[in-house]
Design a protein around this motif. Sequence first.
Motif, PDB file in Angstrom:
ATOM      1  N   CYS A   1       0.809   6.959   5.757  1.00  0.00           N
ATOM      2  CA  CYS A   1       1.550   6.816   4.503  1.00  0.00           C
ATOM      3  C   CYS A   1       2.643   5.770   4.676  1.00  0.00           C
ATOM      4  O   CYS A   1       3.463   5.866   5.598  1.00  0.00           O
ATOM      5  N   ASN A   2       2.668   4.802   3.807  1.00  0.00           N
ATOM      6  CA  ASN A   2       3.617   3.691   3.889  1.00  0.00           C
ATOM      7  C   ASN A   2       4.884   4.043   3.111  1.00  0.00           C
ATOM      8  O   ASN A   2       5.202   3.435   2.086  1.00  0.00           O
ATOM      9  N   VAL A   3       5.591   5.045   3.605  1.00  0.00           N
ATOM     10  CA  VAL A   3       6.803   5.527   2.951  1.00  0.00           C
ATOM     11  C   VAL A   3       7.904   5.620   3.998  1.00  0.00           C
ATOM     12  O   VAL A   3       7.696   6.204   5.076  1.00  0.00           O
TER      13      VAL A   3
ATOM     14  N   SER B   1      -7.383   4.208   1.468  1.00  0.00           N
ATOM     15  CA  SER B   1      -7.070   3.724   0.115  1.00  0.00           C
ATOM     16  C   SER B   1      -7.777   2.404  -0.120  1.00  0.00           C
ATOM     17  O   SER B   1      -8.163   1.696   0.823  1.00  0.00           O
ATOM     18  N   TYR B   2      -7.925   2.092  -1.383  1.00  0.00           N
ATOM     19  CA  TYR B   2      -8.568   0.842  -1.801  1.00  0.00           C
ATOM     20  C   TYR B   2      -7.671   0.170  -2.834  1.00  0.00           C
ATOM     21  O   TYR B   2      -7.350   0.768  -3.869  1.00  0.00           O
ATOM     22  N   LEU B   3      -7.263  -1.057  -2.519  1.00  0.00           N
ATOM     23  CA  LEU B   3      -6.547  -1.859  -3.498  1.00  0.00           C
ATOM     24  C   LEU B   3      -7.543  -2.524  -4.440  1.00  0.00           C
ATOM     25  O   LEU B   3      -8.767  -2.465  -4.239  1.00  0.00           O
ATOM     26  N   ALA B   4      -7.016  -3.183  -5.455  1.00  0.00           N
ATOM     27  CA  ALA B   4      -7.888  -3.752  -6.482  1.00  0.00           C
ATOM     28  C   ALA B   4      -8.827  -4.804  -5.899  1.00  0.00           C
ATOM     29  O   ALA B   4     -10.006  -4.866  -6.271  1.00  0.00           O
ATOM     30  N   ASP B   5      -8.334  -5.638  -4.975  1.00  0.00           N
ATOM     31  CA  ASP B   5      -9.198  -6.680  -4.414  1.00  0.00           C
ATOM     32  C   ASP B   5     -10.147  -6.152  -3.349  1.00  0.00           C
ATOM     33  O   ASP B   5     -10.934  -6.921  -2.789  1.00  0.00           O
ATOM     34  N   GLU B   6     -10.096  -4.865  -3.028  1.00  0.00           N
ATOM     35  CA  GLU B   6     -11.043  -4.249  -2.103  1.00  0.00           C
ATOM     36  C   GLU B   6     -12.140  -3.478  -2.828  1.00  0.00           C
ATOM     37  O   GLU B   6     -12.905  -2.755  -2.198  1.00  0.00           O
TER      38      GLU B   6
ATOM     39  N   ARG C   1       0.835  -1.201   0.000  1.00  0.00           N
ATOM     40  CA  ARG C   1       0.000   0.000   0.000  1.00  0.00           C
ATOM     41  C   ARG C   1       0.869   1.251   0.000  1.00  0.00           C
ATOM     42  O   ARG C   1       1.934   1.289   0.619  1.00  0.00           O
ATOM     43  N   PHE C   2       0.398   2.270  -0.681  1.00  0.00           N
ATOM     44  CA  PHE C   2       1.014   3.595  -0.608  1.00  0.00           C
ATOM     45  C   PHE C   2       0.431   4.368   0.572  1.00  0.00           C
ATOM     46  O   PHE C   2       1.147   5.094   1.262  1.00  0.00           O
TER      47      PHE C   2
END
Length: 400
Positions: free
Chosen positions: A43-45, A318-323, A35-36
Motif C-alpha cells: 500500500c502506497n500510503v 492494482s491496474y492503472l488506466a494504461d495497464e 498508485r494506491f
Amino acid sequence: MLSRKGIIPEEYVLTRLAEDVPEHARYRARERRARFVGKNGACNVAHKNIREQGRFLQDVFTTLVDLKWPHTLLIFTMSFLCSWLLFGMVWWLIAFAHGDLDHSTRLQRDPARVAEGAADGFVPCVTSIHSFTSAFLFSIEVQVTIGFGGRMVTEECPAAILVLIVQNIVGLVINAIMLGCIFMKTSQAHRRAETLIFSKHAVIALREGKLCFMLRVGDLRKSMIISATIRMQVVKKTASLEGEVVPLNQIDIQMENPVGGNSIFLVSPLIIYHVIDKNSPLYDISPVNLHHHEDLEIIVILEGVVETTGITTQARTSYLADEILWGQRFVPIVAEEDGRYSVDYSKFGNTVKVPTPSCTARQLEEDRSIMDTMPLSPKGTIRKRSVKLKPKFTITDEPS
C-alpha cells in the motif's frame, strides 16, 4: 529536478534537441498517477503526524512483529544482554552485601588460609563469586540453565533464592515473547502470497456480446488456498453533489467467475471477469480513457486460508488506466497431456487482439447496431491428432 516536474520548459533542458521539438511539445507531460496499491501488493500510503504514539506500545507483540528484521534481531539480542547484565549486578550486590567478595579476596591473597576459611564456618550466598565478571557469568548460567558446577546458590541467603526464582521466570517470559515474535515473522501470511500471481495487464473485450473487464490469477504452489475469495474495487477521485471532494473513493465492482459468486477454486489459473453494465463504474470508459493521465485504478484482492498452516493470507495488486489493454484477451494456457492437465506459465500474461468496438459500454448498449458492423473473430478450431492403429490380428481364408 524542476524540469521533471514540468516547471522548466524542455528547451532549457535539452538545448540541442529543442530545435526539432514542435512548439506544442516543449513542455513535459505531467507525471503518472500515483498508485494506491503497488503491483506487489504494498500500500502506497505514508502515515504522518501521528500524535498518540503510545498506542503502539499498548500492543507490544504486534509492534515487534511489524518491525524490520534488523530491528527485531537487535531487540532480540539486547533483551537477553540487558537481562543478564541486570541480574549480574543483582548477584554482585548480594555477594557484596553478604561479604562474599571480601572473604574470597582474603582466601585468594593467602592460599594457606583456605583450610581455615572452611573451618571458620563462613558460607557464601553464591559460591565462587569473586568479582562482577563471575557474577555476570553466574547470571548467564542461571537464565539459560547452564550448570558448569563451579558456582551455585547456597541456603545461606533467602534473598539469593528469591532472585534465582525471579530470574528464571523473567528468562522464560523473554524466551516466549522473542521466540514467538520470530516465529510469527517467519510464518507471516504475506509470505504465502508471494506465490499467488496476477497478470501484468488487464484486458477489456467482448464476452457473450458484452464488454468485460478481465484479468488472470494463478497459484504456483500445489497446496491449495481454501475458501479463496476475490474482490475488486475502483479507486478514483470523486466529488459529491455538495462539493465534497473524496480523493480516494473506493467503489466495489461486481464480479463474475467460472464457479459463481466471489469464491473461486484456484487449482489452475482462472480468468476473472467483470461485466461492464449500467451499474459498473467502468460504464463510460472507452479506449481514449486508457492513458496514464486518467484518474483510475482498479484494485484486486485475493483472500483465502493456507491449507498447510491454516493462516489467512491476502494477495493484492492494482491496474492503472494504461495497464488495461482494450480489444485483447488472454491466450489459453491449460492443455490436456498424458491423461492430466498441464499449465504453461510462460504464457500466463500473453494476450491476443480480438475485434472489439471502440466505444463505451453505454454506447454499445444504446446502439446494438455497432455489433453488426464489427467483424467477428473465427471460432477456435481444435486439431485432433490422427493416430494410425495397427491391427492386432489378421484374417485369412482357411484351406479347404
